[in-house]
Design an enzyme around this catalytic site. Structure first.
Site, short mmCIF file in Angstrom:
data_model
loop_
_atom_site.label_atom_id
_atom_site.label_comp_id
_atom_site.label_asym_id
_atom_site.label_seq_id
_atom_site.Cartn_x
_atom_site.Cartn_y
_atom_site.Cartn_z
N LYS A 201 0.99 -1.50 0.07
CA LYS A 201 -0.13 0.28 0.03
C LYS A 201 0.65 1.34 0.06
CE LYS A 201 -1.72 2.42 2.84
NZ LYS A 201 -1.71 3.86 1.89
N GLY A 252 6.19 5.49 9.01
CA GLY A 252 5.21 6.35 9.28
C GLY A 252 5.64 6.69 10.34
N GLU A 274 8.91 1.67 11.04
CA GLU A 274 10.22 2.55 11.87
C GLU A 274 9.34 4.13 11.80
OE1 GLU A 274 11.84 4.83 8.98
OE2 GLU A 274 13.94 4.17 8.41
N GLU A 408 7.76 16.75 15.77
CA GLU A 408 8.24 16.24 14.83
C GLU A 408 7.41 17.10 13.67
OE1 GLU A 408 10.02 12.59 11.85
OE2 GLU A 408 8.10 12.64 13.05
#
Length: 539
Positions: A201, A252, A274, A408
């Site tokens: 995906k 993601g 990750e 972030e």
């Protein structure tokens, strides 16, 4: 450059953007036709893909329904049974051919990356090289990693055990938009080499380059149906995708990673995640400033700051802080003068992936500015260039109450701080829930290793930002704390896609209880045997 016009064959796509000559309406139609998605009145509305540089319409991407995903797994599993039966050398021969195809088609790959992600040509070409690097590594190591191994059994000579690594079956790979080609294909390659099928995906915005990568693998000789692609938003396709798989590889955000991990756990399947980072860079007082500035510029602003491992916090020794800041600001201003939207190598700084991502970055900077941070350069969107361009931005005076301090930002924004000594630098660098990447700059490599040993991060670079670790395909790469679970690359990057099977062989019946011998005597004999084997190092 040529403008694509719809033909009768591709009338439903109606692309309108001005794109490189290699990217034709026929190519876009062929790629989008690879998505597992129903047609007719019960199909989902397609996703309108745009060229990031202009916002112009490029094509319509089919969206998969749950039943489409279920069918994709059925097709993939049928093909996987044949693929897993092939000897490893035959599977590897496919990737020998694929390696050359990926190198030969590098320019087209770069075009497709740029259309969806808006990055510079240099970054797009470098991203295209990641896949051949991963393929080359596993072509060298897969035979060693996957070969059956013979081990001693519990009783020397008369018992033996064999370790085998068998494919899990069907692997779900969920890829992000920031490195849409490299991560989608490089994470799929070891899964395929191990004998699995893959259901991928990609992100809707950047699916074209991933689809082209799948096409190239089929051209190299993958069995038809082995590599399926489904498209849609996470909530729409995620549950069915994870529920149908035997293992999940996800890259993601940490928030989404928790959801993926929870569902994988409920299904009792493995996952490798990750996730996010708030990555620090420490510049010690003996650092070579020429090298450190150049390294910081790429680590902070490469891919317009949209890399999981990119640097968002820089801690500089107070003795050199002012000079470092002056030079960093000057370099960022120079880079800001080289922003551009082009399919050539002239621009040195590109676009963010979307207007939504620009809004997130701007929100973080505006919050810091409003709460007292100093914006030394940048801090502005550039709609005169394109709908998602934002200038390279350097901040100081960022305090813990500002969003950018802890969250972030994932854009071309960095905050610079001064520190007094190594202990303070390490404490500040570790003051985060994340632990994906860290960077240390010093001319004393032993000193750099001592600092690295104290940092809480899965990847630590000395005199580099993040390329040294990520490009080391022989070494596993992953995050600690809230930055992930599992690894890509290295032996672990291949082994995670397998189930380890233990086959025990007994040549002489010595493990069963011995008839007519009192159990107390059997216990004494067993304990004496264990001591003897330890002394003689037999076990």
């Amino acid at each position: 450059m040529s403008t694509i016009h719809a033909t009768d064959e591709t009338a439903a796509i109606q692309p309108t953007a001005t794109l490189p000559p290699r990217i034709t309406a026929a190519l876009i139609a062929r790629l989008t036709g690879m998505v597992a998605a129903g047609s007719g009145t019960d199909s989902r509305p397609p996703f309108p893909m745009t060229e990031v540089y202009t916002g112009a319409h490029v094509g319509d991407l089919p969206q998969s329904r749950p039943e489409d995903i279920t069918e994709a797994f059925a097709v993939a599993r049928a093909a996987q049974r044949e693929w897993a039966s092939w000897p490893l050398r035959r599977r590897l021969a496919v990737f020998e051919r694929a390696h050359e195809l990926f190198l030969r088609e590098g320019e087209t790959i770069a075009d497709l990356i740029q259309i969806g992600a808006g990055k510079t040509r240099r970054m797009a070409l470098e991203e295209s090289c990641d896949v051949p690097m991963v393929i080359s590594h596993y072509l060298k190591t897969a035979r060693r990693v996957l070969r059956p191994r013979r081990h001693g059994g519990p009783v020397p000579l008369v018992t033996t055990s064999f370790e085998e690594h068998r494919p899990k079956g069907a692997v779900a790979v969920i890829a992000p938009w920031n490195f849409p080609f490299a991560i989608a294909i490089s994470d799929s390659v070891p899964a395929l080499i191990a004998g699995n099928a893959v259901v991928l995906k990609p992100d809707n915005k950047t699916a074209l380059c991933a689809l082209f990568g799948v096409e190239l693998l089929y051209r190299a000789g993958l069995p038809r149906g082995l590599f399926q692609v489904v498209c849609g938003t996470g909530p729409d396709v995620g549950p069915t995708l994870i529920g149908g798989s035997d293992f999940v590889m996800f890259t993601g955000s940490t928030a989404t990673g928790r959801v993926v991990g929870e569902q994988a756990g409920r299904n009792l399947i493995g996952c490798s995640l990750e996730l996010g980072g708030k990555n620090p860079m420490i510049v010690l007082d003996d650092a070579n400033l020429d090298d450190a500035i150049a390294g910081a510029m790429f680590a902070v602003f490469g891919n317009s700051g949209q890399a999981c491992m990119h640097i968002e916090r820089i801690y500089v020794h107070e003795r050199i802080h002012d000079e470092f800041l002056r030079r960093l600001v000057a370099a960022a201003e120079e880079l800001g003068s080289k922003i551009g939207a082009a399919y050539d190598y002239a621009p040195e700084f590109g676009s963010l992936v979307s207007a939504d991502q620009l809004a997130r970055v701007a929100e973080h900077v505006d919050d810091a500015r409003a709460k007292g941070a100093t914006v030394h350069t940048g801090g502005r969107a550039r709609p005169d260039i394109g709908p998602a361009f934002y200038e390279p931005t350097v901040l100081t005076g960022v305090t813990p109450d500002m969003v950018h301090a802890k969250a972030e930002t994932f854009g071309p924004v960095v905050s610079v701080y001064a520190f007094r000594d190594e202990d303070e630098a390490v404490r500040l660098a570790n003051d985060t829930d994340y632990g994906l990447n860290a960077s240390v700059w010093t001319t004393d490599l032993a000193r750099g290793r001592r600092i690295a040993d104290r940092l809480e991060s899965g990847n630590i670079n000395i005199n580099d930002g993040f390329v040294a670790t990520y490009s080391a395909k022989s070494t596993p790469s992953g995050g600690v704390k809230q930055s992930g679970v599992g690894n890509r690359h290295g032996d672990q990057g291949l082994m995670k896609y397998t189930d380890t099977v233990n086959i025990g062989v007994v040549k002489l019946q010595v493990l069963a209880a011995r008839a007519r011998l009192p159990y107390e005597m059997q216990v004494k004999t067993t304990l004496a045997t264990l001591r003897l084997m330890r002394r003689t190092r037999l076990r």
